[in-house]
Write an enzyme that holds these catalytic residues in place. Sequence first.
Site, PDB file in Angstrom:
ATOM      1  N   HIS A   1     -75.723  55.507 -15.297  1.00  0.00           N
ATOM      2  CA  HIS A   1     -75.039  54.159 -14.732  1.00  0.00           C
ATOM      3  C   HIS A   1     -74.285  53.557 -15.437  1.00  0.00           C
ATOM      4  O   HIS A   1     -74.939  53.239 -17.326  1.00  0.00           O
ATOM      5  CB  HIS A   1     -75.909  53.120 -13.629  1.00  0.00           C
TER       6      HIS A   1
HETATM    7  P1  TYD Z   1     -81.755  51.416 -11.413  1.00  0.00           P
HETATM    8  O1  TYD Z   1     -81.117  50.798 -11.688  1.00  0.00           O
HETATM    9  O2  TYD Z   1     -82.936  52.846 -10.917  1.00  0.00           O
HETATM   10  O3  TYD Z   1     -83.133  51.858 -12.269  1.00  0.00           O
HETATM   11  P2  TYD Z   1     -83.066  52.428 -14.170  1.00  0.00           P
HETATM   12  O4  TYD Z   1     -81.287  52.297 -13.812  1.00  0.00           O
HETATM   13  O5  TYD Z   1     -83.437  51.909 -15.484  1.00  0.00           O
HETATM   14  O6  TYD Z   1     -83.526  53.589 -13.841  1.00  0.00           O
HETATM   15  O7  TYD Z   1     -83.587  50.983 -10.752  1.00  0.00           O
HETATM   16  C1  TYD Z   1     -84.129  51.450  -9.971  1.00  0.00           C
HETATM   17  C2  TYD Z   1     -84.260  50.229  -9.467  1.00  0.00           C
HETATM   18  O8  TYD Z   1     -84.842  48.393  -9.644  1.00  0.00           O
HETATM   19  C3  TYD Z   1     -82.829  49.833  -7.835  1.00  0.00           C
HETATM   20  O9  TYD Z   1     -83.884  49.824  -6.611  1.00  0.00           O
HETATM   21  C4  TYD Z   1     -82.572  48.728  -8.410  1.00  0.00           C
HETATM   22  C5  TYD Z   1     -84.292  47.842  -8.898  1.00  0.00           C
HETATM   23  N1  TYD Z   1     -83.763  46.930  -9.792  1.00  0.00           N
HETATM   24  C6  TYD Z   1     -83.803  45.506  -9.753  1.00  0.00           C
HETATM   25  O10 TYD Z   1     -83.665  45.087  -8.434  1.00  0.00           O
HETATM   26  N2  TYD Z   1     -83.914  44.967 -10.287  1.00  0.00           N
HETATM   27  C7  TYD Z   1     -83.104  44.997 -11.868  1.00  0.00           C
HETATM   28  O11 TYD Z   1     -83.008  44.538 -13.008  1.00  0.00           O
HETATM   29  C8  TYD Z   1     -83.453  46.175 -12.091  1.00  0.00           C
HETATM   30  C9  TYD Z   1     -83.144  46.948 -13.128  1.00  0.00           C
HETATM   31  C10 TYD Z   1     -83.096  47.536 -11.125  1.00  0.00           C
END
Ligand code: TYD
Length: 141
Positions: free
Chosen positions: A53
Amino acid sequence: MSKHIGAQMLEFSQKGDERGHLVIVEGMEDIPFEIKRIFYIYGSDKEVIRGQHANKKSEFLLINVAGTSKVKVRDGKGNEAVFSLNRPHTGIYLPRMVWKDMYEFSEDSVLLCLSSEHYDSTEYIRDYNEFVKLVNEEEAG
Ligand code: TYD
């Protein structure tokens, strides 16, 4: 190449003595933003690709405080760079509007992420084509 992208490896001061190591990261001192949020990622298998992302607002600092991982950064204009996170006193600074993939997590990897913003799902861009479109729109002013 990383200069074009704006991502940058940073090295932090260590206060080591016979008791062990202590690494300091202060907002607006050691990194170019105030820290509003931290989260950390562990228990990801070697085959897993995380991130995938870009963020409209958030800047990040990523540190493998244990273990190792890699981060691929793309600017949506054809530039990309791969960084290895493998030392607890170094981290990668990621500006806003870069696409990032985190991968090749070692079994013991603990990836600490510091962010300039509170979590807001609406500032996450999870579609690469949309990201490229927004980058081009910003370029055009
Ligand atoms: P995601 O953005 O997919 O993690 P990464 O990019 O680090 O692999 O996040 C996983 C889940 O956690 C998603 O449902 C969003 C949630 N989340 C939060 O609620 N707060 C946060 O600060 C982060 C980073 C993720």
